[in-house]
Design a protein around this motif. Structure first.
Motif, PDB file in Angstrom:
ATOM      1  N   PRO A 127       0.810  -1.229   0.000  1.00 40.46           N
ATOM      2  CA  PRO A 127       0.000   0.000   0.000  1.00 40.46           C
ATOM      3  C   PRO A 127       0.836   1.268   0.000  1.00 40.46           C
ATOM      4  N   ILE A 128       1.931   1.287   0.745  1.00 32.50           N
ATOM      5  CA  ILE A 128       2.736   2.513   0.791  1.00 32.50           C
ATOM      6  C   ILE A 128       3.383   2.778  -0.563  1.00 32.50           C
ATOM      7  N   ALA A 129       3.865   1.730  -1.245  1.00 31.43           N
ATOM      8  CA  ALA A 129       4.475   1.925  -2.555  1.00 31.43           C
ATOM      9  C   ALA A 129       3.440   2.414  -3.565  1.00 31.43           C
ATOM     10  N   THR A 130       2.251   1.828  -3.516  1.00 32.41           N
ATOM     11  CA  THR A 130       1.184   2.222  -4.434  1.00 32.41           C
ATOM     12  C   THR A 130       0.774   3.668  -4.221  1.00 32.41           C
ATOM     13  N   ASP A 131       0.558   4.047  -2.964  1.00 30.77           N
ATOM     14  CA  ASP A 131       0.136   5.411  -2.658  1.00 30.77           C
ATOM     15  C   ASP A 131       1.234   6.421  -2.986  1.00 30.77           C
ATOM     16  N   CYS A 132       2.461   6.051  -2.663  1.00 29.56           N
ATOM     17  CA  CYS A 132       3.573   6.984  -2.881  1.00 29.56           C
ATOM     18  C   CYS A 132       3.816   7.172  -4.381  1.00 29.56           C
ATOM     19  N   LEU A 133       3.731   6.103  -5.162  1.00 28.88           N
ATOM     20  CA  LEU A 133       3.872   6.240  -6.601  1.00 28.88           C
ATOM     21  C   LEU A 133       2.794   7.161  -7.159  1.00 28.88           C
ATOM     22  N   LYS A 134       1.571   7.007  -6.695  1.00 25.94           N
ATOM     23  CA  LYS A 134       0.480   7.866  -7.173  1.00 25.94           C
ATOM     24  C   LYS A 134       0.755   9.320  -6.840  1.00 25.94           C
ATOM     25  N   TYR A 135       1.218   9.574  -5.610  1.00 28.28           N
ATOM     26  CA  TYR A 135       1.520  10.947  -5.213  1.00 28.28           C
ATOM     27  C   TYR A 135       2.610  11.535  -6.114  1.00 28.28           C
ATOM     28  N   VAL A 136       3.681  10.775  -6.336  1.00 26.95           N
ATOM     29  CA  VAL A 136       4.782  11.270  -7.154  1.00 26.95           C
ATOM     30  C   VAL A 136       4.337  11.462  -8.604  1.00 26.95           C
ATOM     31  N   TRP A 137       3.612  10.503  -9.131  1.00 28.87           N
ATOM     32  CA  TRP A 137       3.163  10.597 -10.515  1.00 28.87           C
ATOM     33  C   TRP A 137       2.230  11.792 -10.718  1.00 28.87           C
ATOM     34  N   ASP A 138       1.297  11.964  -9.802  1.00 28.33           N
ATOM     35  CA  ASP A 138       0.371  13.104  -9.906  1.00 28.33           C
ATOM     36  C   ASP A 138       1.127  14.430  -9.849  1.00 28.33           C
ATOM     37  N   ALA A 139       2.149  14.483  -8.991  1.00 31.92           N
ATOM     38  CA  ALA A 139       2.934  15.711  -8.872  1.00 31.92           C
ATOM     39  C   ALA A 139       3.698  15.997 -10.158  1.00 31.92           C
ATOM     40  N   PHE A 140       4.204  14.969 -10.808  1.00 31.06           N
ATOM     41  CA  PHE A 140       4.928  15.160 -12.059  1.00 31.06           C
ATOM     42  C   PHE A 140       3.978  15.537 -13.198  1.00 31.06           C
ATOM     43  N   GLN A 141       2.726  15.110 -13.115  1.00 28.97           N
ATOM     44  CA  GLN A 141       1.763  15.433 -14.152  1.00 28.97           C
ATOM     45  C   GLN A 141       1.163  16.818 -13.987  1.00 28.97           C
ATOM     46  N   ALA A 142       1.195  17.338 -12.771  1.00 31.71           N
ATOM     47  CA  ALA A 142       0.453  18.558 -12.463  1.00 31.71           C
ATOM     48  C   ALA A 142       1.023  19.794 -13.148  1.00 31.71           C
ATOM     49  N   THR A 143       2.342  19.882 -13.222  1.00 34.89           N
ATOM     50  CA  THR A 143       2.981  21.068 -13.796  1.00 34.89           C
ATOM     51  C   THR A 143       4.146  20.622 -14.667  1.00 34.89           C
ATOM     52  N   ASP A 144       4.981  21.558 -15.045  1.00 30.93           N
ATOM     53  CA  ASP A 144       6.173  21.270 -15.842  1.00 30.93           C
ATOM     54  C   ASP A 144       6.923  20.075 -15.281  1.00 30.93           C
ATOM     55  N   ALA A 145       7.168  19.099 -16.132  1.00 26.21           N
ATOM     56  CA  ALA A 145       7.697  17.818 -15.664  1.00 26.21           C
ATOM     57  C   ALA A 145       9.147  17.884 -15.225  1.00 26.21           C
ATOM     58  N   TRP A 146       9.899  18.925 -15.625  1.00 27.05           N
ATOM     59  CA  TRP A 146      11.313  18.939 -15.259  1.00 27.05           C
ATOM     60  C   TRP A 146      11.549  19.599 -13.910  1.00 27.05           C
ATOM     61  N   HIS A 147      11.023  20.784 -13.687  1.00 25.41           N
ATOM     62  CA  HIS A 147      11.369  21.549 -12.491  1.00 25.41           C
ATOM     63  C   HIS A 147      10.608  21.002 -11.284  1.00 25.41           C
ATOM     64  N   LYS A 148      11.228  20.028 -10.639  1.00 22.15           N
ATOM     65  CA  LYS A 148      10.622  19.369  -9.486  1.00 22.15           C
ATOM     66  C   LYS A 148      11.583  19.405  -8.298  1.00 22.15           C
ATOM     67  N   GLY A 149      11.024  19.372  -7.120  1.00 22.15           N
ATOM     68  CA  GLY A 149      11.855  19.228  -5.934  1.00 22.15           C
ATOM     69  C   GLY A 149      12.531  20.490  -5.466  1.00 22.15           C
ATOM     70  N   GLY A 150      12.019  21.664  -5.865  1.00 25.59           N
ATOM     71  CA  GLY A 150      12.651  22.890  -5.401  1.00 25.59           C
ATOM     72  C   GLY A 150      14.075  22.975  -5.923  1.00 25.59           C
ATOM     73  N   GLY A 151      15.018  23.064  -5.021  1.00 29.35           N
ATOM     74  CA  GLY A 151      16.420  23.122  -5.418  1.00 29.35           C
ATOM     75  C   GLY A 151      17.053  21.768  -5.591  1.00 29.35           C
ATOM     76  N   HIS A 152      16.244  20.716  -5.616  1.00 29.44           N
ATOM     77  CA  HIS A 152      16.785  19.357  -5.709  1.00 29.44           C
ATOM     78  C   HIS A 152      16.236  18.638  -6.938  1.00 29.44           C
ATOM     79  N   THR A 153      16.251  19.337  -8.073  1.00 31.29           N
ATOM     80  CA  THR A 153      15.646  18.790  -9.292  1.00 31.29           C
ATOM     81  C   THR A 153      16.358  17.527  -9.768  1.00 31.29           C
ATOM     82  N   TYR A 154      17.690  17.574  -9.854  1.00 25.57           N
ATOM     83  CA  TYR A 154      18.416  16.400 -10.342  1.00 25.57           C
ATOM     84  C   TYR A 154      18.238  15.225  -9.384  1.00 25.57           C
ATOM     85  N   TYR A 155      18.274  15.503  -8.102  1.00 25.13           N
ATOM     86  CA  TYR A 155      18.053  14.445  -7.112  1.00 25.13           C
ATOM     87  C   TYR A 155      16.672  13.837  -7.294  1.00 25.13           C
ATOM     88  N   ALA A 156      15.652  14.677  -7.463  1.00 25.88           N
ATOM     89  CA  ALA A 156      14.292  14.171  -7.635  1.00 25.88           C
ATOM     90  C   ALA A 156      14.185  13.296  -8.878  1.00 25.88           C
TER      91      ALA A 156
END
Length: 368
Positions: free
Chosen positions: A272-301
């Motif tokens: 369940p945690i992997a499923t929920d966490c993947l959904k959260y991450v995927w939704d976040a990547f879909q919501a806005t520009d797919a590259w600029h993620k993670g604040g100042g930690h884009t490459y890490y993200a």
């Protein structure tokens, strides 16, 4: 979508095709077309690359790995582009980029660079098992310890020189023990062993332990189980992962992406945690520009999101990778480097090269 291991099953070690031989066969075609330098690797138009990869991407990868090769210090480390403060972490990451390229200490155009990285990190093995240098990677050695352990464990089976193999085996053995003993009572790790816990260091330790397990080293199952429990405790109502157990606040996207990759590394594809966490991450990547993620930690993200989406299957990878690939192509500097998250060129170039080479499946820790 590709078939995935079920929760609780041990992930198999897969053996990828010999990409080095493949690229060697392809070189003649590109050279005839005037697209490759004599030392570069390319693709014959009659050959089939993994989906979403092109000869242009291969050239970008070669320029990046050439940059890493040309900036390695004589002692096998990297002391520029992030290495000034974090030489052990940068050496572990750069070495991993070469392994993802298909090189080993004895094979490939970067063989001597892989060998140098191995020898440097073996010299960083301390009596306690901590892989670190005199500066303790800016006083935060556990990130570097994790990246170095993952690299050494991944390269261990490729080492043919018996004396070096013994040294690496002992360094890995001690490093696994250090990681196990440095786990907090809550199941995580932080920047200095045994002093607390937070998400980003926790994921580096779990991936390093997974690589050690793949290489045949004994990893206590309870350590992995407690690490999974720690991530569960850090889960937020949104489905993501907070910075640490005691930090409060909402989920952090980079750590949540790293958590997905880590949970998959430990075989928890359908938990369940992997499923929920993947959904959260995927939704976040879909919501806005797919590259600029993670604040100042884009490459890490993206380092961890790429692994997560790749292991999750084609439904995710086919949508994520082309845009990320193209954005990385646009960010590459004239000298072949990428400057990642303000840390430096070795950091950014290593991460970009790892992401772009995931489809070649050279490292079991990154495979589906």
């Amino acid at each position: 979508m590709n078939q995935r291991p079920r929760h609780g099953h041990r992930l198999p070690v897969q053996h990828a095709p010999d990409r080095r031989a493949f690229l060697g066969r392809c070189l003649a075609g590109l050279a005839a077309a005037g697209l490759a330098r004599p030392q570069a690797h390319g693709q014959d138009r009659g050959q089939v690359l993994p989906e979403h990869l092109t000869p242009e991407i291969l050239r970008a990868i070669e320029r990046g790995t050439d940059y890493l090769a040309n900036t390695q210090a004589d002692d096998g480390s990297w002391i520029i582009g992030g290495g000034q403060a974090y030489p052990v972490a940068m050496t572990g990451l750069a070495g991993t980029a070469f392994l993802a390229h298909g090189d080993s200490p004895t094979r490939g155009p970067y063989a001597k660079h892989v060998q140098g990285a191995v020898e440097f990190l073996v010299r960083c093995s301390t009596p306690s098992g901590l892989l670190t240098g005199p500066s303790q990677d800016n006083g935060q050695p556990m990130h570097g310890h994790g990246f170095a352990l993952m690299f050494l464990a991944s390269v261990y089976g490729m080492i043919t020189k018996e004396s070096l193999r013994r040294e690496v085996r002992e360094a890995i053995r001690k490093a696994v023990i250090l990681t196990a003993r440095g786990q907090s009572i809550h199941g995580g790790w932080t920047y200095v062993p045994g002093t607390g816990d937070e998400g980003s260091v926790t994921v580096t330790q779990v991936q390093a332990l997974r690589a050690a397990h793949n290489a045949g080293f004994l990893v206590p199952p309870a350590v992995i189980e407690e690490a999974g429990n720690y991530l569960e405790k850090c889960r937020t109502p949104e489905g993501g992962i907070a910075y640490s157990l005691g930090s409060g606040g909402g989920p952090r996207l980079p750590i949540s992406a790293a958590a997905v990759a880590t949970l998959y590394n430990s075989g928890q594809f359908d938990s369940p945690i992997a499923t929920d966490c993947l959904k959260y991450v995927w939704d976040a990547f879909q919501a806005t520009d797919a590259w600029h993620k993670g604040g100042g930690h884009t490459y890490y993200a993206h380092l961890y999101a790429a692994q997560a989406f790749y292991m999750a299957g084609d439904e995710y990878w086919d949508e994520y990778f082309p845009e990320t690939r193209d954005h990385l192509m646009g960010l590459q500097a004239e000298d072949g480097s990428w400057n990642g998250d303000g840390i430096g060129e070795v950091y950014g170039t290593s991460i970009a090269a790892i992401i772009l080479q995931l489809p070649f499946k050279y490292l079991p820790v990154f495979q589906r």
